[in-house]
Design an enzyme around this catalytic site. Structure first.
Site, short mmCIF file in Angstrom:
data_model
loop_
_atom_site.label_atom_id
_atom_site.label_comp_id
_atom_site.label_asym_id
_atom_site.label_seq_id
_atom_site.Cartn_x
_atom_site.Cartn_y
_atom_site.Cartn_z
N PHE A 279 -16.22 -11.66 -4.63
CA PHE A 279 -17.64 -11.50 -4.32
C PHE A 279 -17.89 -11.39 -2.82
O PHE A 279 -19.01 -11.58 -2.35
CB PHE A 279 -18.43 -12.69 -4.88
CG PHE A 279 -18.31 -12.83 -6.38
CD1 PHE A 279 -19.11 -12.06 -7.23
CD2 PHE A 279 -17.36 -13.67 -6.95
CE1 PHE A 279 -18.99 -12.17 -8.61
CE2 PHE A 279 -17.23 -13.78 -8.33
CZ PHE A 279 -18.04 -13.03 -9.16
N LEU A 280 -16.85 -11.11 -2.03
CA LEU A 280 -17.04 -11.11 -0.57
C LEU A 280 -17.96 -9.98 -0.10
O LEU A 280 -18.02 -8.91 -0.71
CB LEU A 280 -15.70 -11.03 0.15
CG LEU A 280 -14.74 -9.89 -0.14
CD1 LEU A 280 -15.10 -8.64 0.62
CD2 LEU A 280 -13.34 -10.33 0.21
N THR B 259 -13.19 -4.39 -8.64
CA THR B 259 -14.31 -4.45 -9.57
C THR B 259 -14.07 -3.43 -10.68
O THR B 259 -13.98 -2.24 -10.42
CB THR B 259 -15.62 -4.12 -8.85
OG1 THR B 259 -15.74 -5.05 -7.79
CG2 THR B 259 -16.82 -4.21 -9.77
N ASP C 1 0.87 -1.18 0.00
CA ASP C 1 0.00 0.00 0.00
C ASP C 1 0.91 1.23 0.00
O ASP C 1 1.97 1.20 0.63
CB ASP C 1 -0.90 -0.01 1.25
CG ASP C 1 -2.15 0.82 1.03
OD1 ASP C 1 -3.25 0.25 1.00
OD2 ASP C 1 -2.01 2.07 0.88
N LYS D 13 -18.85 -9.93 -12.74
CA LYS D 13 -18.83 -9.18 -11.47
C LYS D 13 -19.87 -8.06 -11.47
O LYS D 13 -20.69 -7.93 -10.57
CB LYS D 13 -17.43 -8.63 -11.23
CG LYS D 13 -17.31 -7.72 -10.03
CD LYS D 13 -17.59 -8.43 -8.72
CE LYS D 13 -17.79 -7.45 -7.60
NZ LYS D 13 -17.95 -8.01 -6.30
N CYS E 286 -20.25 -1.02 -2.69
CA CYS E 286 -20.30 -1.73 -3.98
C CYS E 286 -21.57 -1.48 -4.80
O CYS E 286 -21.49 -1.01 -5.93
CB CYS E 286 -20.15 -3.23 -3.75
SG CYS E 286 -18.51 -3.64 -3.18
N GLY F 161 -36.48 -2.98 2.75
CA GLY F 161 -35.91 -2.12 3.79
C GLY F 161 -35.89 -0.68 3.34
O GLY F 161 -36.82 -0.21 2.68
C1 UDX Z 1 -22.05 -6.71 -1.79
C2 UDX Z 1 -22.18 -8.07 -2.48
O1 UDX Z 1 -23.08 -8.90 -1.74
C3 UDX Z 1 -20.83 -8.74 -2.61
O2 UDX Z 1 -20.96 -9.95 -3.34
C4 UDX Z 1 -19.87 -7.79 -3.33
O3 UDX Z 1 -18.58 -8.35 -3.42
C5 UDX Z 1 -19.81 -6.45 -2.62
O4 UDX Z 1 -21.13 -5.91 -2.50
P1 UDX Z 1 -21.80 -5.82 0.70
O5 UDX Z 1 -21.77 -4.45 0.13
O6 UDX Z 1 -20.82 -6.18 1.77
O7 UDX Z 1 -21.62 -6.93 -0.45
O8 UDX Z 1 -23.24 -6.02 1.34
P2 UDX Z 1 -24.54 -6.92 1.14
O9 UDX Z 1 -24.67 -7.82 2.30
O10 UDX Z 1 -24.61 -7.53 -0.18
O11 UDX Z 1 -25.66 -5.78 1.28
C6 UDX Z 1 -25.66 -4.63 0.42
C7 UDX Z 1 -26.80 -3.70 0.76
O12 UDX Z 1 -28.04 -4.28 0.42
C8 UDX Z 1 -26.91 -3.37 2.25
O13 UDX Z 1 -27.24 -2.00 2.39
C9 UDX Z 1 -28.03 -4.26 2.74
O14 UDX Z 1 -28.70 -3.74 3.87
C10 UDX Z 1 -28.93 -4.27 1.52
N1 UDX Z 1 -29.80 -5.46 1.41
C11 UDX Z 1 -29.25 -6.69 1.24
C12 UDX Z 1 -31.18 -5.31 1.46
O15 UDX Z 1 -31.70 -4.18 1.60
N2 UDX Z 1 -31.98 -6.42 1.30
C13 UDX Z 1 -31.47 -7.67 1.13
O16 UDX Z 1 -32.26 -8.61 0.99
C14 UDX Z 1 -30.07 -7.81 1.10
#
Ligand code: UDX
Length: 472
Positions: free
Chosen positions: A156-157, A125, A35, A228, A284, A277
């Site tokens: 995809f984490l 990404t 970094d 992706k 992301c 929600g």
């Molecule tokens: C996401 C993708 O899931 C992951 O594969 C990618 O690599 C990075 O982006 P992340 O941003 O950590 O991961 O969160 P995630 O758990 O996917 O939730 C994203 C947003 O969607 C959150 O604000 C969450 O509250 C919202 N969400 C998720 C909903 O409102 N409803 C759902 O059913 C699922």
């Protein structure tokens, strides 16, 4: 075929880079994490993960300064490694495009120190065609084409479960246009794809096992780049879809949870990402939907569906404000307790958090707010300092204390287990407006609350409130 250690450099120590670095070490590889921020490097060398993430402190402690070395010197890291993963930021530019200047800068720097064959791996990404730009950039900087390959290996984490997601992926996507590069990536992921990792002592538990190891999908580089963006855009679409359905349920007094369950039982649809929600946020989805839309636009492809996904997402926050207004009549001067600032539970990340947008809108309406988040307060204070109308407090009950209503904005597991009797006593009016559907409306009504949630009929207190009020 037994696993061999591969020398890997990971450039960037943000969410993806740091998690990838320690997980590669956990898989048995020798990693250098680079970094250009010296303070970050020093903190990581000292064992500070800098982000709130399950299992990360343990893995960092286990491997720091041994199997994972942190440094600022990309030239040295390049020389010492067989594969170089680029995991630097690709922020959103004003037009919605991904800003690839950090990726380009790293590619140029790698080019300057490259003398033997290396595989350059895009882990950030990035939009389709980035691999070609990286390749061109290397060649312009004088690197012969036989000295490198560019591979796309998207990650995809999810935040909060990043380590387990990395070590137990649904799939590993490798976009490689050469057999030589594909073979290096196959070797790197062999501990997972062979299932061998899941038999080791003390392995990090998750969904994969020796019987069911993750599949590695080999594609072209362009397909991997599109996989992706398309995956994230599709998940965002699923959330916006269920949010739109939840609005329909509210208009008809139906229950979105029943609807989502009924839809999700269809194996073609599946139950995940159908939680309504206050809209999606995070580092992301908002950025990737905008970038994918922008790629489509540049290619002359009509993908207005993505614009609608974004519109629904923005609208969902406004609907929530209207819900608060409908419960409290007017907003100016109202005291509100707010639970949650992070974009989702189990993280201190507030990037594009719908909770923060809602807090800002409510402050704009003249409300005064006492907010609590188990991990994200420090970060929120940096962008939204406390003031006469905004206080940050240390627990949920203090946030609720003497408030006209309590709002739930983040799905932290602890917010679903509050002592409802204590909450009831603390609130000035027993009104809970839940943007994450953490409670059963019947239970809330039984406990004396007016309870508004998303896509479910409003619940009103069933007990005799006059009696309760006098007994307070
Ligand atoms: C996401 C993708 O899931 C992951 O594969 C990618 O690599 C990075 O982006 P992340 O941003 O950590 O991961 O969160 P995630 O758990 O996917 O939730 C994203 C947003 O969607 C959150 O604000 C969450 O509250 C919202 N969400 C998720 C909903 O409102 N409803 C759902 O059913 C699922």
């Amino acid at each position: 075929m037994s696993s061999q250690s591969v020398k890997i450099a990971v450039v960037g120590s943000g969410y993806v880079g740091l998690v990838a670095a320690v997980c590669f070490a956990e898989m048995g590889h020798e990693v250098i994490c680079v970094d250009n921020d010296e303070r970050k490097v020093a903190a990581l060398q000292g064992g500070d993960t800098l982000i709130h993430e399950n299992s990360l402190p343990e893995l960092l402690e286990r491997y720091r300064n041994t199997k994972v070395r942190f440094m600022t010197d990309l030239a040295e890291a390049t020389r010492e490694s067989e594969a170089i993963f680029i995991a630097v930021g690709t922020p959103q530019s004003e037009t919605g495009d991904a800003d690839l200047s950090y990726v380009e800068a790293v590619a140029c720097e790698i080019a300057r120190s490259l003398t033997t064959y290396k595989v350059i791996v895009e882990k950030s990404t990035v939009p389709v065609y980035t691999n070609e730009w990286v390749r061109r950039s290397m060649e312009r900087n004088g690197v012969a084409h036989h000295l490198f390959d560019v591979v796309s290996n998207p990650e995809f984490l999810r935040e909060g479960t990043a380590v387990a997601d990395f070590l137990h992926p649904d799939r590993i996507v490798v976009g490689a246009d050469s057999d030589r590069a594909a073979a290096v990536l196959n070797r790197i992921y062999l501990p997972l794809t062979s299932g061998e990792y899941y038999e080791r002592d003390g392995f990090i538990a998750g969904g994969c096992s020796v019987q069911e190891p993750p599949p590695l999908l080999l594609t072209s580089t362009k397909s991997a780049e599109i996989i992706k963006h398309a995956s994230n855009a599709f998940l965002a679409l699923k959330i916006s879809f269920i949010n739109a359905v939840s609005n329909l349920c509210e208009a008809t007094d139906a229950n979105v949870e029943q609807v989502a369950r009924g839809m999700g039982l269809d194996s073609r649809i599946g139950p995940k990402f159908l939680r309504p929600g206050i809209g999606y946020g995070g580092s992301c989805f908002p950025k990737d939907v905008a970038a994918f839309r922008s790629v489509a636009e540049q290619l002359g492809i009509d993908f207005n569906l993505l614009t609608e996904v974004e519109k629904i997402n923005t609208h969902q926050k406004k609907r929530f404000i209207n819900k608060v207004r409908s419960a409290l009549w007017t907003l100016r001067g109202k005291r509100l307790g707010v639970l949650g600032l992070a974009f989702k539970g189990d993280t201190d990340d507030i990037r594009e958090s719908p909770a923060i947008d809602i807090v800002e809108m409510l402050l704009g309406e003249g409300c005064s707010i006492a907010a609590f988040d188990p991990a994200a307060t420090v970060r929120t204070e940096e962008v939204l300092p406390s003031g006469p109308n905004l206080r940050y407090v240390n627990d949920a009950y203090t946030a609720a204390d003497d408030a006209d209503a309590l709002l739930i904005l983040t799905d932290w597991p602890e917010f679903a287990k509050l002592d409802l009797k204590r909450l009831y006593k603390g609130l000035r009016y027993p009104i809970v407006i839940d943007g994450r559907n953490l409670y059963d409306p019947h239970v809330m009504a039984e406990e004396g609350f007016t309870y508004l949630s998303v896509g479910r009929p409003a619940a009103n207190p069933v007990r005799d409130l006059t009696a309760v009020a006098t007994s307070r």
